[in-house]
Design an enzyme around this catalytic site. Structure first.
Site, mmCIF file in Angstrom:
data_model
loop_
_atom_site.group_PDB
_atom_site.id
_atom_site.type_symbol
_atom_site.label_atom_id
_atom_site.label_comp_id
_atom_site.label_asym_id
_atom_site.label_seq_id
_atom_site.Cartn_x
_atom_site.Cartn_y
_atom_site.Cartn_z
ATOM 1 N N LEU A 52 12.534 31.698 85.043
ATOM 2 C CA LEU A 52 11.615 30.948 84.189
ATOM 3 C C LEU A 52 10.288 31.716 84.009
ATOM 4 O O LEU A 52 9.822 31.884 82.886
ATOM 5 C CB LEU A 52 11.352 29.572 84.830
ATOM 6 C CG LEU A 52 10.358 28.644 84.136
ATOM 7 C CD1 LEU A 52 10.870 28.214 82.755
ATOM 8 C CD2 LEU A 52 10.091 27.391 84.992
ATOM 9 N N ARG B 118 12.012 21.944 94.903
ATOM 10 C CA ARG B 118 10.833 21.804 95.772
ATOM 11 C C ARG B 118 11.180 21.256 97.147
ATOM 12 O O ARG B 118 10.538 21.590 98.138
ATOM 13 C CB ARG B 118 9.855 20.834 95.119
ATOM 14 C CG ARG B 118 8.875 21.582 94.319
ATOM 15 C CD ARG B 118 8.089 20.754 93.378
ATOM 16 N NE ARG B 118 7.830 21.613 92.258
ATOM 17 C CZ ARG B 118 7.749 21.244 91.013
ATOM 18 N NH1 ARG B 118 7.893 19.983 90.696
ATOM 19 N NH2 ARG B 118 7.521 22.122 90.074
ATOM 20 N N ARG C 102 4.357 34.379 129.565
ATOM 21 C CA ARG C 102 3.116 35.161 129.659
ATOM 22 C C ARG C 102 2.219 34.654 130.802
ATOM 23 O O ARG C 102 1.855 33.469 130.816
ATOM 24 C CB ARG C 102 2.352 35.065 128.327
ATOM 25 C CG ARG C 102 1.009 35.726 128.322
ATOM 26 C CD ARG C 102 1.139 37.221 128.415
ATOM 27 N NE ARG C 102 -0.151 37.891 128.276
ATOM 28 C CZ ARG C 102 -0.337 39.177 128.536
ATOM 29 N NH1 ARG C 102 0.687 39.934 128.925
ATOM 30 N NH2 ARG C 102 -1.525 39.704 128.373
ATOM 31 N N GLY D 32 -1.391 36.249 121.519
ATOM 32 C CA GLY D 32 -2.514 37.165 121.748
ATOM 33 C C GLY D 32 -2.347 38.430 120.927
ATOM 34 O O GLY D 32 -1.864 38.388 119.790
ATOM 35 N N GLY D 33 -2.696 39.558 121.494
ATOM 36 C CA GLY D 33 -2.615 40.846 120.782
ATOM 37 C C GLY D 33 -1.199 41.179 120.337
ATOM 38 O O GLY D 33 -0.994 41.742 119.257
ATOM 39 N N GLU E 276 7.754 27.968 93.014
ATOM 40 C CA GLU E 276 8.233 26.642 92.557
ATOM 41 C C GLU E 276 7.069 25.654 92.408
ATOM 42 O O GLU E 276 7.187 24.467 92.729
ATOM 43 C CB GLU E 276 9.333 26.117 93.477
ATOM 44 C CG GLU E 276 10.554 27.034 93.422
ATOM 45 C CD GLU E 276 11.854 26.382 93.822
ATOM 46 O OE1 GLU E 276 11.973 25.144 93.703
ATOM 47 O OE2 GLU E 276 12.756 27.125 94.231
ATOM 48 N N SER F 69 0.333 25.024 95.115
ATOM 49 C CA SER F 69 -0.166 23.780 95.734
ATOM 50 C C SER F 69 -0.967 22.951 94.724
ATOM 51 O O SER F 69 -0.851 21.729 94.688
ATOM 52 C CB SER F 69 -1.025 24.109 96.956
ATOM 53 O OG SER F 69 -0.182 24.552 97.994
#
Ligand code: FAD
Length: 391
Positions: free
Chosen positions: A137, A255, A280, A351-352, A375, A378
């Site tokens: 489209l 949608r 971690r 984190g990193g 599609e 917002s």
């Protein structure tokens, strides 16, 4: 209380409670995504290329024709199940999710709603078994203002000659069958827009430049070139001048699929953050032991639940054949916002390491951004929602 609720015999089951069939289906797609898709995700992202063997498997599993009746070669499932497939695939890779989404919610759907018996018999068995579809489209000059499209369909004795360019077409690199929108009567404005079924091999048709994108990199996004491309009259999908209706109706359903893509990828981003937080160690304990981290994860899970409920509600309203357009726009709008927040938070919890390609968080973060754009951006969703509320 909405009028839907008053007029119907309503099944008041919780939205996330799945029927046995839906549960089995969800589990089988999840298993496929974890076992077959996951090992290929990083490579496909790096190479910006969908693995052809994966596409073949999607056909074999019936995921490319979920809602198509078995008599036409499909799986005979429901629209809700197509949405489930998009969600589960996107949990692992949003590119695979959108490939299946476009096929089911846009291309197959357009044929089921608008195709003649002859068109359904000649295209749907192919779309369910071997041919990827695309939906064209948008153009360089017409995105949100889609009906301002400049591609023309000039009428001839036996058909139409298509002239113009399409931009941003998902699946175009892999697709054999294209739903192409062109204006056959520009003097009538949007009432001249017409949908055509175009085979990749048609003379005058070519797939052009592929976009180099931020996210969903394995999903192809290409230009289409229509250079005096002749299509026979029996390849008009719906009626001449009714293309705007074809596009509105299919995109309304599409949608919900994009909402499912956002919910799926948010689920994936949340899961990897939870796993990492339990591994971690900082300050002598896993970071999951810190209340601040626990609260962040709890908030992500809560937002995801809300987005999922909205997507499932829109899909189940659609299944009941009751008005769902406002709910679909809200679901897409909200789930793409939630996805951005969850994927961002997920990355930060790494984190990193989250900022590197060593972990999947950065890919989820890149992939989620598209949910607010295609599609209908917002703003376009808000426009639809506002219309329902204010008109
Ligand atoms: C990866 C990718 C895949 C895609 N796949 C497909 C596909 O398969 N098929 C297809 O046809 N298209 C596809 N598209 C196109 C997509 O649907 C459009 O990009 C989208 O609709 C926005 O159009 P645009 O890019 O022209 O932005 P524009 O319409 O120019 O919008 C630019 C900005 O202006 C805002 N805006 C515009 N008009 C208004 C208004 N009236 N009120 C308030 N704000 C407004 C928008 O919200 C946006 O923020 C794809 C795009 C991408 C990036």
């Amino acid at each position: 209380m909405s009028s839907n609720v008053l007029k119907l015999e309503v099944d008041p089951s919780p939205l996330t409670l799945l029927s046995e069939e839906e549960q089995l289906f969800r589990n089988s797609v999840r298993q496929f995504a974890d076992e077959q898709v996951r090992p290929l995700v990083a490579k496909m992202d790096r190479e910006s290329r969908m693995e052809p063997s994966l596409v073949r498997q999607l056909f074999e599993l019936g995921l490319m024709g979920v809602g198509v009746p078995e008599t036409l070669g499909g799986s005979g499932g429901s629209f809700f199940m197509a949405v489930q497939a998009v969600e589960e695939l996107s949990r692992v890779d949003a590119s695979v999710g959108v490939l299946v989404d476009v096929q089911n919610t846009l291309v197959n759907n357009a044929l089921l709603r608008w195709g003649t018996e002859e068109q359904q018999k000649s295209f749907l068995p192919r779309l369910c078994s071997e041919s990827v579809g695309a939906y064209a489209l948008s153009e360089a000059g017409s995105g949100s203002d889609a009906f301002a499209l400049a591609t023309r369909a000039e009428e001839r004795k036996d058909g139409f000659v298509l002239k113009g360019r399409k931009l941003w077409i998902t699946n175009a690199a892999e697709a054999d069958i294209f739903v192409v929108f062109a204006n056959a009567k520009p003097e009538l404005g949007y009432r001249g827009i017409t949908a055509f079924l175009v085979d990749r091999e048609t003379q005058g048709f070519a797939v052009g430049k592929k976009e180099d994108k931020l996210g969903i990199r394995a999903s192809s996004t290409c230009e289409l070139i229509l250079d005096d491309c002749f299509v026979e009259r029996n390849r008009v999908l719906g009626e001449v001048g009714k293309g705007y209706k074809v596009s509105i109706e299919t995109l309304n359903e599409g949608r919900i699929g994009i909402g499912a893509q956002m919910v799926g990828l948010s689920q994936g981003a949340l899961e990897c953050a939870i796993q990492y937080s339990k591994e971690r160690i900082q300050f002598g304990r896993t970071i999951s032991k810190f209340q601040a981290v626990q609260f962040q994860i709890a908030e992500m899970a809560t937002e995801l639940e809300a987005a999922r409920l909205m997507v499932y509600n829109a899909a189940r309203l659609n299944l009941k054949r009751v008005p769902y357009v406002k709910e679909a726009a809200m679901a897409k709008y909200f789930s793409s916002q939630v996805a951005e927040r969850i994927c961002s938070q997920s990355l930060e919890l790494f984190g990193g390491y989250g900022y590197t390609k060593e972990y999947p968080a950065e890919k989820y973060y890149r992939d989620c951004k598209i949910g607010k754009i295609y599609e209908g951006t917002s703003n376009m969703q808000l426009q639809t929602i506002a219309k329902f509320i204010l008109d």
